[in-house]
Design an enzyme around this catalytic site. Sequence first.
Site, PDB file in Angstrom:
ATOM      1  N   HIS A 180       4.750   0.762   1.707  1.00  0.00           N
ATOM      2  CA  HIS A 180       5.255  -0.537   1.228  1.00  0.00           C
ATOM      3  C   HIS A 180       5.917  -0.468  -0.154  1.00  0.00           C
ATOM      4  O   HIS A 180       7.037  -0.939  -0.349  1.00  0.00           O
ATOM      5  CB  HIS A 180       4.106  -1.545   1.130  1.00  0.00           C
ATOM      6  CG  HIS A 180       3.313  -1.719   2.373  1.00  0.00           C
ATOM      7  ND1 HIS A 180       3.758  -2.460   3.439  1.00  0.00           N
ATOM      8  CD2 HIS A 180       2.085  -1.252   2.734  1.00  0.00           C
ATOM      9  CE1 HIS A 180       2.833  -2.460   4.387  1.00  0.00           C
ATOM     10  NE2 HIS A 180       1.826  -1.729   3.992  1.00  0.00           N
TER      11      HIS A 180
HETATM   12  O1  RIB Z   1       0.392  -5.512   1.755  1.00  0.00           O
HETATM   13  C1  RIB Z   1       0.610  -4.177   1.448  1.00  0.00           C
HETATM   14  C2  RIB Z   1      -0.290  -3.725   0.326  1.00  0.00           C
HETATM   15  O2  RIB Z   1      -0.236  -2.341   0.100  1.00  0.00           O
HETATM   16  C3  RIB Z   1       0.172  -4.311  -0.966  1.00  0.00           C
HETATM   17  O3  RIB Z   1      -0.901  -4.414  -1.826  1.00  0.00           O
HETATM   18  C4  RIB Z   1       1.178  -3.316  -1.436  1.00  0.00           C
HETATM   19  O4  RIB Z   1       1.515  -3.458  -2.774  1.00  0.00           O
HETATM   20  C5  RIB Z   1       0.530  -2.050  -1.063  1.00  0.00           C
HETATM   21  O5  RIB Z   1      -0.203  -1.468  -2.112  1.00  0.00           O
END
Ligand code: RIB
Length: 310
Positions: free
Chosen positions: A238
Amino acid sequence: MAVPVWMDVDTGIDDAVAVMLAHTLKEIEILGISAVCGNTSLKNSFQNTRAMNRLCNSAYPVYAGAEKPLFRKPVHAAYVHGENGLGDVEVKLPEDETIRTEVAWDALYACAKEHEGELRLIATAPLTNIAIAFAKYPDLPGMLNTILIMGGATTEGNTTPCAEFNIYADPEAAQAVFLCGAKIVLCPLDVTEKVYLLEEELEELKSFGNEAGRFVHDSLQKPWAFHKKKGHPGIQMHDSCPVLYLVHPELFKAEEAGVYVETKGSVTAGKTVTDLYSDKQFEKKNALVVLDADSKECIRLIKEAVKSLP
Ligand code: RIB
Ligand code: CA
């Protein structure tokens, strides 16, 4: 010339990879990093982020910020990131680091003032630090060039049926940021879930023979077990998405939209409500929402970055 960047993170395994990636990209100059409570506690995220300096052989100033969301109780994601935030892999701090005692929002403001109109803020965590910075310094949004955010989902969430973790953890902070008037690039789950490492690529990371490759391989074991159980084909990277968007926007598809955060709903809190698929009637298009990516190329760039580290 490299663009000046500030990162706000809750390190967090994929935050760690995003920092490594940004560190290696010659188009980016990291001026500071702030840590916040999110994937893990503030204590862990501050320490883990400083540990990245040792892995990258860098000395970025790292500042601690909020230890809890604006109004809500902290939520963490140990089920993905482990108890220590890095898949329970032990990390060492740099031997001769300078520990910064200035609070995150003051340090961010000072940096934005020095680089007025130029600073890109990459936020890959709940937006608490940023909302506090905007409340304390109302002229800050106008000083930033762009805010690139990993967060939200135009369809289903990953923490509740509606909400993605970063926005769910502090919806009030997120709403303040979406309404701040600065240029916003949002990388929601729509795109970030498409950028994933396959199981065999984990082994490839290990075969690089460097400490960074071993660290990413080992720390990703826990998220891989989590993603596999959920039926996902790989490990979602992500937080690398906003970093890659900044340097390689040509790898992504994005659309302007109105984005607002649900802060009241009992089952919908943290939902990023967009008008992408509706009547597009929101008065203001306040964000560029990234929806698709050349995932293969994104993953190639992430692997290349890890390989190039000590
Ligand atoms: O929703 C995805 C999660 O994993 C978030 O906290 C994003 O920043 C990653 O660390
Ligand atoms: Ca994160």
